[in-house]
Write a protein that holds these residues in place. Structure first.
Motif, PDB file in Angstrom:
ATOM      1  N   ASP A 100       0.850  -1.258  -0.070  1.00 28.27           N
ATOM      2  CA  ASP A 100      -0.031  -0.131   0.077  1.00 28.27           C
ATOM      3  C   ASP A 100       0.996   1.186   0.121  1.00 28.27           C
ATOM      4  OD1 ASP A 100       0.843   0.434   2.597  1.00 28.27           O
ATOM      5  OD2 ASP A 100      -1.146   0.092   3.533  1.00 28.27           O
ATOM      6  N   GLY A 101       0.075   2.292  -0.017  1.00 31.38           N
ATOM      7  CA  GLY A 101       1.039   3.815   0.163  1.00 31.38           C
ATOM      8  C   GLY A 101       1.897   3.891   1.252  1.00 31.38           C
ATOM      9  N   LYS A 102       1.685   3.228   2.333  1.00 29.07           N
ATOM     10  CA  LYS A 102       2.587   3.239   3.416  1.00 29.07           C
ATOM     11  C   LYS A 102       3.754   2.139   3.385  1.00 29.07           C
ATOM     12  CE  LYS A 102      -0.775   5.731   5.857  1.00 29.07           C
ATOM     13  NZ  LYS A 102      -1.785   5.609   7.238  1.00 29.07           N
ATOM     14  N   ASN A 103       3.737   1.475   2.431  1.00 25.57           N
ATOM     15  CA  ASN A 103       4.710   0.237   2.323  1.00 25.57           C
ATOM     16  C   ASN A 103       4.198  -0.603   3.020  1.00 25.57           C
ATOM     17  OD1 ASN A 103       6.477   1.299   0.126  1.00 25.57           O
ATOM     18  ND2 ASN A 103       7.220   2.774   1.540  1.00 25.57           N
ATOM     19  N   ARG A 104       2.847  -1.024   3.325  1.00 26.60           N
ATOM     20  CA  ARG A 104       2.618  -1.989   4.216  1.00 26.60           C
ATOM     21  C   ARG A 104       2.253  -3.244   3.154  1.00 26.60           C
ATOM     22  NH1 ARG A 104      -1.142   0.976   8.011  1.00 26.60           N
ATOM     23  NH2 ARG A 104      -2.114   1.507   5.886  1.00 26.60           N
ATOM     24  N   PHE A 105       2.497  -4.548   3.238  1.00 29.75           N
ATOM     25  CA  PHE A 105       1.937  -5.627   2.698  1.00 29.75           C
ATOM     26  C   PHE A 105       0.256  -5.794   2.466  1.00 29.75           C
ATOM     27  CE2 PHE A 105       1.478 -10.399   2.368  1.00 29.75           C
ATOM     28  CZ  PHE A 105       1.764 -10.732   0.706  1.00 29.75           C
ATOM     29  N   LEU A 106      -0.048  -6.000   1.391  1.00 33.18           N
ATOM     30  CA  LEU A 106      -1.598  -6.016   1.214  1.00 33.18           C
ATOM     31  C   LEU A 106      -1.964  -7.577   0.844  1.00 33.18           C
ATOM     32  CD1 LEU A 106      -2.756  -2.731  -0.668  1.00 33.18           C
ATOM     33  CD2 LEU A 106      -3.049  -3.492   1.826  1.00 33.18           C
ATOM     34  N   GLY A 107      -0.814  -8.160   0.087  1.00 31.50           N
ATOM     35  CA  GLY A 107      -1.040  -9.593  -0.281  1.00 31.50           C
ATOM     36  C   GLY A 107      -0.154  -9.754  -1.748  1.00 31.50           C
ATOM     37  N   ALA A 108      -0.490 -10.579  -2.208  1.00 34.10           N
ATOM     38  CA  ALA A 108       0.254 -11.271  -3.538  1.00 34.10           C
ATOM     39  C   ALA A 108      -0.696 -10.952  -4.840  1.00 34.10           C
ATOM     40  CB  ALA A 108       0.846 -12.527  -3.511  1.00 34.10           C
ATOM     41  N   LEU A 109      -0.274 -10.700  -5.954  1.00 41.08           N
ATOM     42  CA  LEU A 109      -0.855 -10.188  -7.033  1.00 41.08           C
ATOM     43  C   LEU A 109      -1.006 -11.642  -7.520  1.00 41.08           C
ATOM     44  CD1 LEU A 109      -2.342  -8.471  -8.921  1.00 41.08           C
ATOM     45  CD2 LEU A 109      -0.148  -8.058  -9.993  1.00 41.08           C
ATOM     46  N   ASN A 110      -2.244 -12.188  -8.017  1.00 38.51           N
ATOM     47  CA  ASN A 110      -2.687 -13.331  -8.668  1.00 38.51           C
ATOM     48  C   ASN A 110      -2.420 -13.198 -10.409  1.00 38.51           C
ATOM     49  OD1 ASN A 110      -3.495 -15.686  -9.675  1.00 38.51           O
ATOM     50  ND2 ASN A 110      -5.169 -15.819  -8.395  1.00 38.51           N
ATOM     51  N   LEU A 111      -1.265 -13.715 -10.695  1.00 32.85           N
ATOM     52  CA  LEU A 111      -1.051 -13.721 -12.303  1.00 32.85           C
ATOM     53  C   LEU A 111      -1.574 -14.800 -13.025  1.00 32.85           C
ATOM     54  CD1 LEU A 111       2.527 -11.807 -12.165  1.00 32.85           C
ATOM     55  CD2 LEU A 111       0.173 -10.677 -12.726  1.00 32.85           C
ATOM     56  N   MET A 112      -2.258 -16.036 -12.296  1.00 26.16           N
ATOM     57  CA  MET A 112      -2.568 -17.127 -12.816  1.00 26.16           C
ATOM     58  C   MET A 112      -3.719 -17.078 -13.443  1.00 26.16           C
ATOM     59  SD  MET A 112       0.251 -18.480 -12.307  1.00 26.16           S
ATOM     60  CE  MET A 112       0.197 -20.060 -13.263  1.00 26.16           C
ATOM     61  N   ARG A 113      -4.286 -15.922 -14.114  1.00 28.94           N
ATOM     62  CA  ARG A 113      -5.249 -15.715 -14.846  1.00 28.94           C
ATOM     63  C   ARG A 113      -5.067 -14.572 -15.709  1.00 28.94           C
ATOM     64  NH1 ARG A 113      -8.466 -13.289  -9.474  1.00 28.94           N
ATOM     65  NH2 ARG A 113      -6.940 -11.632  -8.866  1.00 28.94           N
ATOM     66  N   PRO A 114      -6.340 -14.290 -16.526  1.00 25.82           N
ATOM     67  CA  PRO A 114      -6.245 -13.172 -17.590  1.00 25.82           C
ATOM     68  C   PRO A 114      -5.821 -12.019 -16.910  1.00 25.82           C
ATOM     69  CG  PRO A 114      -8.116 -14.616 -18.057  1.00 25.82           C
ATOM     70  CD  PRO A 114      -7.619 -14.892 -16.762  1.00 25.82           C
ATOM     71  N   ALA A 115      -4.976 -11.082 -17.624  1.00 28.32           N
ATOM     72  CA  ALA A 115      -4.568  -9.781 -17.246  1.00 28.32           C
ATOM     73  C   ALA A 115      -5.666  -8.955 -16.875  1.00 28.32           C
ATOM     74  CB  ALA A 115      -3.835  -9.094 -18.225  1.00 28.32           C
ATOM     75  N   ASP A 116      -6.795  -8.877 -17.442  1.00 29.04           N
ATOM     76  CA  ASP A 116      -8.070  -7.943 -16.963  1.00 29.04           C
ATOM     77  C   ASP A 116      -8.441  -8.628 -15.542  1.00 29.04           C
ATOM     78  OD1 ASP A 116      -9.078 -10.403 -18.133  1.00 29.04           O
ATOM     79  OD2 ASP A 116     -10.912  -9.262 -18.868  1.00 29.04           O
ATOM     80  N   GLN A 117      -8.611  -9.763 -15.332  1.00 31.79           N
ATOM     81  CA  GLN A 117      -9.095 -10.340 -13.962  1.00 31.79           C
ATOM     82  C   GLN A 117      -8.105  -9.789 -12.837  1.00 31.79           C
ATOM     83  OE1 GLN A 117     -10.050 -14.249 -14.339  1.00 31.79           O
ATOM     84  NE2 GLN A 117     -11.336 -14.098 -15.874  1.00 31.79           N
ATOM     85  N   SER A 118      -6.699 -10.047 -13.060  1.00 27.89           N
ATOM     86  CA  SER A 118      -5.733  -9.602 -12.197  1.00 27.89           C
ATOM     87  C   SER A 118      -5.921  -8.008 -11.986  1.00 27.89           C
ATOM     88  CB  SER A 118      -4.161  -9.794 -12.733  1.00 27.89           C
ATOM     89  OG  SER A 118      -4.173 -11.356 -12.503  1.00 27.89           O
ATOM     90  N   ALA A 119      -5.962  -7.259 -13.114  1.00 29.35           N
ATOM     91  CA  ALA A 119      -6.133  -6.003 -13.090  1.00 29.35           C
ATOM     92  C   ALA A 119      -7.306  -5.413 -12.155  1.00 29.35           C
ATOM     93  CB  ALA A 119      -6.020  -5.249 -14.545  1.00 29.35           C
ATOM     94  N   ALA A 120      -8.343  -6.131 -12.427  1.00 26.43           N
ATOM     95  CA  ALA A 120      -9.484  -5.908 -11.448  1.00 26.43           C
ATOM     96  C   ALA A 120      -9.401  -6.001 -10.090  1.00 26.43           C
ATOM     97  CB  ALA A 120     -10.654  -6.668 -12.118  1.00 26.43           C
TER      98      ALA A 120
END
Length: 192
Positions: A166-186
Motif C-alpha cells: 500500500d501507500g505506506k509500504n505495508r504488505f496487502l497480499g500477492a498479485l495473482n497472475l495465474m489468470r487473464p490480465a484483466d482479471q488480475s487488474a480488476a
C-alpha cells in the motif's frame, strides 16, 4: 440452602456481565494486524540514482524479486505485470513496480535498464551491494540462493511472488497472475 444458591448465582452472573461490559468499554480495540513484510531498503535504480522504499510510498505499488539472466520466470512475470498495468488503463497511471535483483554481481544499473526496456516503463530496476540486496530480500521475507550450473556458471533460485504494497509500504497480499490480465487488474484496482 438451595434458596441461597439462586441469589448467589444471579449475583455472580451479574458481576460477570458488569465486568465484561467494563472490559469492552475501557479497553481500546486492537489495531488491525499488519504483516511484517517489506520495510526500509537502500538500493540504486537503473539510472544509478540512490533509491529507497520511500520512492514507492504514497500509492499502491508492486515489488518483484528476480534477475536479468533468469531464463523463464522473470521475463514471463514481468510481461504479465506489464499486461496488468496496461489493463488497468488510466486507473493504474500512478502504479509503480520495483524489480529488485537477487543477482547484484551481474545486474548493474545499465544491465537492468537494458533488460527492462522490453517491459512497461513503470517497472523500475533496483540493485545494490550484495549486503543491500540481501537486506531487501530479508525485509520482504523473500528467498534467493545462488546455484552453480554444470557449465561452471550459476543461476539464482528466488521467490517468484509479486508483492502488493500500500501507500505506506505495508504488505496487502500477492498479485495473482495465474489468470487473464484483466482479471488480475480488476483485483489490483480494488486496492488502488
Amino acid at each position: 440452602m438451595h434458596r441461597a444458591i439462586v441469589p448467589l448465582a444471579a449475583f455472580v452472573i451479574g458481576l460477570v456481565g458488569i465486568a465484561g461490559a467494563a472490559w469492552f468499554t475501557l479497553v481500546p480495540p486492537q489495531q488491525e494486524a499488519v504483516a511484517s513484510v517489506g520495510g526500509p531498503f537502500s538500493l540504486v535504480d537503473q539510472d544509478g540514482r540512490p533509491t529507497t522504499e520511500r520512492a514507492f510510498a504514497g500509492a499502491t505499488h508492486l515489488v518483484f524479486f528476480g534477475f536479468t539472466h533468469c531464463p523463464e520466470i522473470c521475463p514471463t512475470t514481468l510481461q504479465q505485470v506489464s499486461d496488468v498495468l496496461a489493463a488497468l488503463g488510466e486507473k493504474g497511471k500512478g502504479v509503480k513496480v520495483a524489480f529488485i535483483t537477487v543477482d547484484p554481481e551481474r545486474d548493474r544499473p545499465a544491465d537492468l535498464k537494458a533488460y527492462l526496456a522490453s517491459f512497461d516503463p513503470r517497472i523500475v530496476g533496483l540493485t545494490g551491494t550484495p549486503e543491500q540486496v540481501a537486506a531487501a530480500v530479508k525485509g520482504y521475507r523473500a528467498y534467493s540462493r545462488k546455484v552453480p550450473t554444470k557449465d561452471g556458471d550459476y543461476t539464482m533460485e528466488h521467490t517468484a511472488l509479486v508483492y502488493v504494497m500500500d501507500g505506506k509500504n505495508r504488505f496487502l497480499g500477492a498479485l495473482n497472475l495465474m489468470r487473464p490480465a484483466d482479471q488480475s487488474a480488476a483485483e489490483l484496482a480494488k486496492r488502488l
